[in-house]
Design an enzyme around this catalytic site. Structure first.
Site, PDB file in Angstrom:
ATOM      1  CB  SER A   1     -11.883  -0.898   3.122  1.00 50.65           C
ATOM      2  OG  SER A   1     -10.517  -1.087   3.001  1.00 50.65           O
TER       3      SER A   1
ATOM      4  NE  ARG B   1      -3.731   2.109   2.636  1.00 48.62           N
ATOM      5  CZ  ARG B   1      -3.516   3.288   3.253  1.00 48.62           C
ATOM      6  NH1 ARG B   1      -2.345   3.535   3.803  1.00 48.62           N
ATOM      7  NH2 ARG B   1      -4.478   4.192   3.297  1.00 48.62           N
TER       8      ARG B   1
ATOM      9  CE  LYS C   1      -7.961   4.630   4.432  1.00 49.61           C
ATOM     10  NZ  LYS C   1      -9.024   5.551   4.194  1.00 49.61           N
TER      11      LYS C   1
HETATM   12  N1  TZP Z   1      -7.374   1.488   6.831  1.00 52.86           N
HETATM   13  C1  TZP Z   1      -8.100   1.738   7.917  1.00 52.86           C
HETATM   14  S1  TZP Z   1      -7.136   2.246   9.189  1.00 52.86           S
HETATM   15  C2  TZP Z   1      -5.726   2.124   8.265  1.00 52.86           C
HETATM   16  C3  TZP Z   1      -6.049   1.704   6.993  1.00 52.86           C
HETATM   17  C4  TZP Z   1      -5.095   1.491   5.899  1.00 52.86           C
HETATM   18  C5  TZP Z   1      -4.362   2.452   8.771  1.00 52.86           C
HETATM   19  C6  TZP Z   1      -3.879   1.485   9.768  1.00 52.86           C
HETATM   20  O1  TZP Z   1      -2.595   1.860  10.204  1.00 52.86           O
HETATM   21  P1  TZP Z   1      -2.086   1.564  11.675  1.00 52.86           P
HETATM   22  O2  TZP Z   1      -0.724   2.233  11.709  1.00 52.86           O
HETATM   23  O3  TZP Z   1      -1.962   0.088  11.820  1.00 52.86           O
HETATM   24  O4  TZP Z   1      -3.057   2.184  12.615  1.00 52.86           O
END
Ligand code: TZP
Ligand code: MG
Length: 221
Positions: free
Chosen positions: A110, A41, A148
């Site tokens: 998602s 990603r 995110k």
């Molecule tokens: N989708 C929902 S939360 C997220 C994504 C890609 C980020 C998750 O990152 P982290 O650092 O594990 O909280």
């Protein structure tokens, strides 16, 4: 044939969060620690860079039989022969991704809300008649996360459990998951935990992956 996927510790990459280390070195360490699935990603990679990074990552993962999924880019997944793709609600629609990649591809979707999660099995009917829904739902953010910024409101554990009671879908929790809360996410009904920063920003990514796997395993017994 569709590969059997182990969702227990699912590493999602972000080069920007690797603390200056090379992404391939970080992933190699995470593999030593025991990650079971990897998603490339990289929101800021151009097409060529995405393909080159994907190829290098696939070469690293293949000997360990760890599947590689690609975020958003169906074309990149096809170019590198990845196991599948992960799409969100505003990406290419799930049914189209399934039509392009076929029944054996691993496709994750998602879901940001309960409504989206409960609508997901209905996708069976529109998947080109193949009758195949998403292989898993990425449920998140479970907890608040800085990774995110547009991730939306956190689900929390109770809502994850409520979803678990209403679906047989494979559920992967994502968002704010760490060694400290991974077991709770599993006990709330997840089949696996997906993490970015808990591994890529850890001082020792191998140890972080190992501790996450231990936590997930402890929750399963
Ligand atoms: N989708 C929902 S939360 C997220 C994504 C890609 C980020 C998750 O990152 P982290 O650092 O594990 O909280
Ligand atoms: Mg996306």
């Amino acid at each position: 044939m569709k590969p059997i996927v182990d969702y227990r510790v699912y590493l999602v990459t972000d080069r920007a969060l690797c603390l200056g280390r090379d992404l391939l070195d970080v992933v190699a360490a995470a593999v030593q620690g025991g990650v079971t699935l990897v998603q490339l990603r990289e929101k800021h990679a151009g097409g060529r860079e995405f393909v080159e990074l994907g190829r290098a990552l696939k070469d690293l993962l293949d000997p360990h039989r760890i599947p590689l999924l690609v975020n958003d880019r169906v074309d990149v997944a096809q170019a590198i022969g990845a196991a599948g793709v992960h799409v969100g609600q505003s990406d290419i629609p799930y049914a189209d991704v399934r039509r392009i990649l076929g029944p054996d591809a691993i496709i994750g979707l998602s879901v940001d809300t309960m409504e989206q999660a409960l609508a997901a099995p209905d996708l069976d009917q529109v998947a080109g008649g193949a009758g195949i829904g998403p292989d898993y739902l990425g449920v998140g953010p479970i907890f608040p996360t800085a990774t995110k910024l547009d991730a939306g409101e956190a689900w929390g554990l109770e809502k994850l459990t409520a979803l678990r009671r209403q679906t047989h879908q494979t559920l992967v929790g994502i968002g704010g998951i760490t060694v400290a809360n991974a077991a709770a996410v599993m006990r709330a009904g997840a089949d696996g935990v997906a993490v970015v920063s808990a591994i890529v920003s850890a001082p020792d990514p191998a140890a972080a992956a190992r501790e996450l796997l231990d936590a997930v395993e402890a929750a399963r017994v």
